[in-house]
Design a protein around this motif. Structure first.
Motif, PDB file in Angstrom:
ATOM      1  N   ARG A  36      43.136  42.971  43.128  1.00 26.52           N
ATOM      2  CA  ARG A  36      44.063  42.479  44.148  1.00 26.52           C
ATOM      3  C   ARG A  36      45.483  42.878  43.790  1.00 26.52           C
ATOM      4  O   ARG A  36      45.832  42.967  42.614  1.00 26.52           O
ATOM      5  CB  ARG A  36      44.003  40.957  44.226  1.00 26.52           C
ATOM      6  CG  ARG A  36      42.668  40.414  44.664  1.00 26.52           C
ATOM      7  CD  ARG A  36      42.771  38.926  44.975  1.00 26.52           C
ATOM      8  NE  ARG A  36      43.344  38.171  43.868  1.00 26.52           N
ATOM      9  CZ  ARG A  36      44.154  37.130  44.023  1.00 26.52           C
ATOM     10  NH1 ARG A  36      44.536  36.738  45.224  1.00 26.52           N
ATOM     11  NH2 ARG A  36      44.600  36.478  42.975  1.00 26.52           N
ATOM     12  N   GLU A  86      50.134  37.603  35.728  1.00 26.06           N
ATOM     13  CA  GLU A  86      49.626  36.222  35.753  1.00 26.06           C
ATOM     14  C   GLU A  86      50.800  35.269  35.552  1.00 26.06           C
ATOM     15  O   GLU A  86      51.424  35.264  34.488  1.00 26.06           O
ATOM     16  CB  GLU A  86      48.552  36.048  34.673  1.00 26.06           C
ATOM     17  CG  GLU A  86      47.976  34.663  34.560  1.00 26.06           C
ATOM     18  CD  GLU A  86      47.338  34.158  35.843  1.00 26.06           C
ATOM     19  OE1 GLU A  86      46.629  34.940  36.512  1.00 26.06           O
ATOM     20  OE2 GLU A  86      47.595  32.998  36.205  1.00 26.06           O
ATOM     21  N   SER A  87      51.088  34.466  36.570  1.00 24.56           N
ATOM     22  CA  SER A  87      52.340  33.690  36.569  1.00 24.56           C
ATOM     23  C   SER A  87      52.506  32.755  35.376  1.00 24.56           C
ATOM     24  O   SER A  87      53.615  32.640  34.831  1.00 24.56           O
ATOM     25  CB  SER A  87      52.446  32.892  37.870  1.00 24.56           C
ATOM     26  OG  SER A  87      51.354  32.000  38.007  1.00 24.56           O
ATOM     27  N   TRP A 135      51.539  43.585  50.390  1.00 22.20           N
ATOM     28  CA  TRP A 135      52.968  43.303  50.212  1.00 22.20           C
ATOM     29  C   TRP A 135      53.783  44.573  50.438  1.00 22.20           C
ATOM     30  O   TRP A 135      53.425  45.642  49.941  1.00 22.20           O
ATOM     31  CB  TRP A 135      53.243  42.782  48.800  1.00 22.20           C
ATOM     32  CG  TRP A 135      52.623  41.465  48.483  1.00 22.20           C
ATOM     33  CD1 TRP A 135      51.669  41.223  47.535  1.00 22.20           C
ATOM     34  CD2 TRP A 135      52.921  40.192  49.079  1.00 22.20           C
ATOM     35  NE1 TRP A 135      51.348  39.885  47.508  1.00 22.20           N
ATOM     36  CE2 TRP A 135      52.100  39.232  48.448  1.00 22.20           C
ATOM     37  CE3 TRP A 135      53.783  39.774  50.087  1.00 22.20           C
ATOM     38  CZ2 TRP A 135      52.134  37.873  48.784  1.00 22.20           C
ATOM     39  CZ3 TRP A 135      53.813  38.429  50.425  1.00 22.20           C
ATOM     40  CH2 TRP A 135      52.999  37.499  49.768  1.00 22.20           C
ATOM     41  N   ARG A 189      39.633  32.014  43.875  1.00 23.91           N
ATOM     42  CA  ARG A 189      40.748  32.915  43.584  1.00 23.91           C
ATOM     43  C   ARG A 189      40.272  34.003  42.614  1.00 23.91           C
ATOM     44  O   ARG A 189      39.641  33.694  41.606  1.00 23.91           O
ATOM     45  CB  ARG A 189      41.900  32.105  42.960  1.00 23.91           C
ATOM     46  CG  ARG A 189      43.179  32.900  42.774  1.00 23.91           C
ATOM     47  CD  ARG A 189      44.319  31.977  42.376  1.00 23.91           C
ATOM     48  NE  ARG A 189      44.728  31.114  43.482  1.00 23.91           N
ATOM     49  CZ  ARG A 189      45.496  31.501  44.499  1.00 23.91           C
ATOM     50  NH1 ARG A 189      45.938  32.732  44.555  1.00 23.91           N
ATOM     51  NH2 ARG A 189      45.811  30.650  45.451  1.00 23.91           N
ATOM     52  N   THR A 196      48.813  41.475  43.771  1.00 22.95           N
ATOM     53  CA  THR A 196      49.424  40.152  43.888  1.00 22.95           C
ATOM     54  C   THR A 196      50.833  40.135  43.311  1.00 22.95           C
ATOM     55  O   THR A 196      51.223  41.021  42.549  1.00 22.95           O
ATOM     56  CB  THR A 196      48.570  39.112  43.128  1.00 22.95           C
ATOM     57  OG1 THR A 196      48.453  39.513  41.763  1.00 22.95           O
ATOM     58  CG2 THR A 196      47.198  38.939  43.743  1.00 22.95           C
ATOM     59  N   CYS A 250      55.867  32.817  47.547  1.00 19.79           N
ATOM     60  CA  CYS A 250      54.656  32.585  46.744  1.00 19.79           C
ATOM     61  C   CYS A 250      54.915  31.572  45.627  1.00 19.79           C
ATOM     62  O   CYS A 250      55.838  31.744  44.829  1.00 19.79           O
ATOM     63  CB  CYS A 250      54.205  33.926  46.151  1.00 19.79           C
ATOM     64  SG  CYS A 250      52.984  33.738  44.841  1.00 19.79           S
TER      65      CYS A 250
END
Ligand code: GSH
Length: 329
Positions: A124, A142-143, A90, A25, A126, A57
């Motif tokens: 990326r 960043e989750s 996306w 990743r 994301t 996601c």
């Protein structure tokens, strides 16, 4: 795979597997922090921040669950991209069920939001993205960090008195989030995207060893860090809720279903039925995303019917000590 290079959209610009066929990743680009501190650049204010997510996601889903549990729906707005991600990355398709336009920047593609934040962006594109409407930039994508900020920095504007990172549990929470990341959260991807039998075998073995371990931990405690629902449970939940519908079939994580685990299965139903959580789960988007977006894995793009686990079936987890935060009961 597709990514931005110096602000330009490029296809086939990065590889997802290394020379051994193992999935790797990529790293995350925006790492600023919202802090409840008068000197901070990004301060927690109602109406200032916006989330861009895909309902499918698991990483983005962490931020939606945290937002719901904290009661931040009015304070932090959200837009939902199309669950299908094609060559253009996306995309906003408001005509589709469960999707929205980009209500903040008016873009057609999420990559435009990244370029707005950094015209020379390389990386990326994301989800999730935490956007600052005031400075017109991305704070963070960043989750785990977004989940932490929503949880710990927004208490003055949150509608629920809920602490998902309570004192006395913090070290354990951090350790658990880290411990489940590689074998479980990322592990399902390592199995599904492996380009060699050896890489797949290793990922699947690590995944099920870890699931067996946490199943036994949950035998006599209600949540991963003990008697309180915490960020660690959110991090586990968003992978578990996708497992039987997607990872088991699509990513070939088929040694066992979560529904076959004595403790993980009732635990998953326990978290799912916690006030506010079920509304964040969109199984149709989840299935559409995975089965149609990865042509290497599912070239026919057929979305399977089953197995439709009953997440609302009664569980007996309330016999264990602790429970959900009082404000949610
Ligand atoms: N480290 C990021 C990972 C996010 C991530 O990989 N999201 C996926 C969707 S599940 C994505 O947007 N992938 C698009 C891409 O890699 O091009 C996080 O946890 O927030």
């Amino acid at each position: 795979m597709n990514m931005l290079v110096d602000g330009e959209w490029r296809t086939d610009a990065y590889q997802t597997t290394n020379e051994d066929g193992a999935f790797e990743r990529g790293t995350t680009s925006f790492r600023d922090r919202i802090e409840d501190d008068p000197d901070a650049r990004f301060q927690p204010e109602a109406g200032r921040y916006h989330l861009y997510v895909c309902r499918a996601c698991p990483w983005a889903h962490r931020t939606l669950v945290t937002r719901a549990l904290k009661g931040l729906e009015d304070a932090i707005t959200v837009d939902y991209v199309d669950p299908y991600r094609g060559e253009d990355g996306w995309q906003f398709t408001p005509e589709k069920d469960g999707c929205t336009p980009d209500t903040v920047n008016g873009s057609d593609y999420l990559r435009e939001v990244y370029v707005e934040a950094d015209p020379d962006m390389t990386g990326r594109v994301t989800v999730p993205v935490l956007w600052d409407k005031q400075e017109e930039t991305i704070v963070n994508n960043e989750s785990a960090e977004i989940m932490r900020m929503l949880d710990t920095e927004f208490d003055d504007v949150a509608e629920h008195d809920v602490d998902l990172y309570p004192e006395g549990y913090q070290e354990d929470i951090d350790e658990i989030i880290e411990a489940i990341y590689e074998p479980i959260n990322n592990g399902v991807y390592k199995a599904g995207f492996a380009d060699s039998q050896a890489a797949y075998d290793e990922a699947v073995e690590e995944l099920f060893d870890a699931l067996d371990h946490w199943d036994s931990v949950l035998e006599d405690q209600r949540y991963l860090a003990g008697d309180r629902l915490t960020e660690a449970d959110i991090a586990m939940f968003t992978t578990l809720v996708r497992f039987d519908e997607v990872y088991h079939t699509h990513f070939m994580c088929n040694h066992k279903l979560i529904a076959e685990y004595d403790n993980l299965w009732p635990y998953l139903r326990d978290v799912y039925t916690t006030d506010g959580v079920a509304e964040t789960v969109d199984i149709d988007h989840i299935k559409e995303h995975y089965y149609t977006t990865h042509p290497d894995v599912s070239p026919k793009r057929i979305v399977p019917k089953g197995p439709a686990p009953d997440f609302e079936a009664p569980h007996d987890r309330d016999e264990l000590p602790g429970g959900p935060p009082a404000d949610l009961v």
